[in-house]
Design an enzyme around this catalytic site. Structure first.
Site, short mmCIF file in Angstrom:
data_model
loop_
_atom_site.label_atom_id
_atom_site.label_comp_id
_atom_site.label_asym_id
_atom_site.label_seq_id
_atom_site.Cartn_x
_atom_site.Cartn_y
_atom_site.Cartn_z
N SER A 144 0.86 -1.19 0.00
CA SER A 144 0.00 0.00 0.00
C SER A 144 0.89 1.24 0.00
CB SER A 144 -0.88 0.02 1.24
OG SER A 144 -1.48 1.29 1.40
N TYR A 157 -0.65 -0.97 10.28
CA TYR A 157 -0.83 -1.25 8.85
C TYR A 157 0.38 -0.75 8.05
CZ TYR A 157 -3.43 -1.26 4.37
OH TYR A 157 -3.86 -1.47 3.08
N ALA A 160 3.32 -3.06 8.57
CA ALA A 160 3.14 -4.32 7.85
C ALA A 160 3.36 -4.12 6.35
CB ALA A 160 1.74 -4.89 8.11
#
Ligand code: NAP
Length: 249
Positions: A144, A157, A160
């Site tokens: 992302s 997040y 990760a």
């Protein structure tokens, strides 16, 4: 790799969202697709049905929580029992638990790292002997832009997803000798259930931050996956940004 006829692709978390778009894109291109799901059994079976109804050679839904090392291994084993090979592995499964660090619990940190990052290692580790034996393979990890830029309320997040990029580059170096490529895709904001969880007023602010002025479509990410699989023989260790310009390297 060229045409996907006869290729076997495993897509994790493919019952809905971006994963289902990726499974469909690869299936319509001729691949036999393993549609992995954890909770979304029925939607996964619908993806399989859709693919079968549209002339895709073969698709199958296989349940596995890929954040569990044993289940991730069983997913790969079942794929091999069913199809005898594996050409494409797309690590797409992911969750968010968004909170500032002040409120985030250790369990919520661990859960996101386990599902979003550790699962990638589990599936790749399980598929490795087969990739090495075949001397070919394409691994695509869905990271992302948050892993590149960071984001308020997403330490778990972001960590990760940044971890996925480091994992991708290291795995690419280790596996190049076996003709296995490993790349990451960093989507920006994409119209899925994950994004629909964002409050409306925050969505408006997000749109204003995106140079292209709109949220991305799952298919726009799926097309990039297909490109890497079909035309990416000389691309490895890269992060491909599909983000409307919200983050520019
Ligand atoms: P989504 O609509 O929330 O779907 C998440 C998918 O992950 C579901 O198919 C879910 O399957 C699967 N999943 C979750 N935990 C799993 C587990 N333990 N084992 C197997 N599958 C599991 O999210 P999305 O937007 O499609 O996201 C797909 C990927 O893109 C994620 O890695 C996400 O971080 C990344 N991403 C999304 C955006 C965005 O704006 N949407 C942006 C950048 C990156 P079940 O329903 O079967 O549990």
């Amino acid at each position: 790799m060229g045409s996907l006829e006869g290729a076997v692709a495993v897509v994790t978390g493919a019952g809905r969202g971006m994963g289902s778009a990726i499974a469909e894109e690869l299936g319509y291109a001729g691949a036999r697709v393993v549609v992995n799901y954890s909770r979304s059994k029925e939607p996964a079976e619908e993806v399989v049905e859709k693919l079968s109804g549209n002339g895709a050679e073969q698709a199958v839904a296989i349940g596995a929580d890929v954040s569990d090392a044993d289940q991730a291994r069983e997913l790969i084993e079942e794929t091999l029992e069913r199809f005898g090979r594996i050409d494409v592995l797309v690590n797409n499964a992911g969750i968010t638990v968004d909170k500032t660090m002040k409120k985030l619990t250790t369990d919520e940190w661990d859960r996101v790292v386990q599902v979003d990052l550790n699962s990638c290692y589990y599936t790749v580790k399980a598929a490795l002997p087969q990739f090495i034996e075949q001397e070919s393979g394409k691994i695509i990890n869905i990271s992302s832009f948050v892993g590149q830029a960071g984001n308020f309320g997403q330490t778990n997040y972001a960590a990760a997803k940044a971890g996925i990029i480091g994992f991708t580059k290291s795995a690419a170096q280790e596996l190049a000798r076996y003709n296995v490529t490993v790349n990451a895709i960093c989507p920006g904001f994409i119209e899925t259930e994950m994004f629909s969880a964002v409050p409306e007023e925050v969505k408006d602010r997000i749109r204003q931050r995106i140079p292209l002025g709109r949220i991305g479509e799952p298919r726009e990410v799926a097309r990039a996956v297909r490109f890497l699989v079909e035309d990416g023989d000389y691309i490895t260790g890269q992060t491909i940004n599909i983000n409307g310009g919200i983050y520019m390297q």
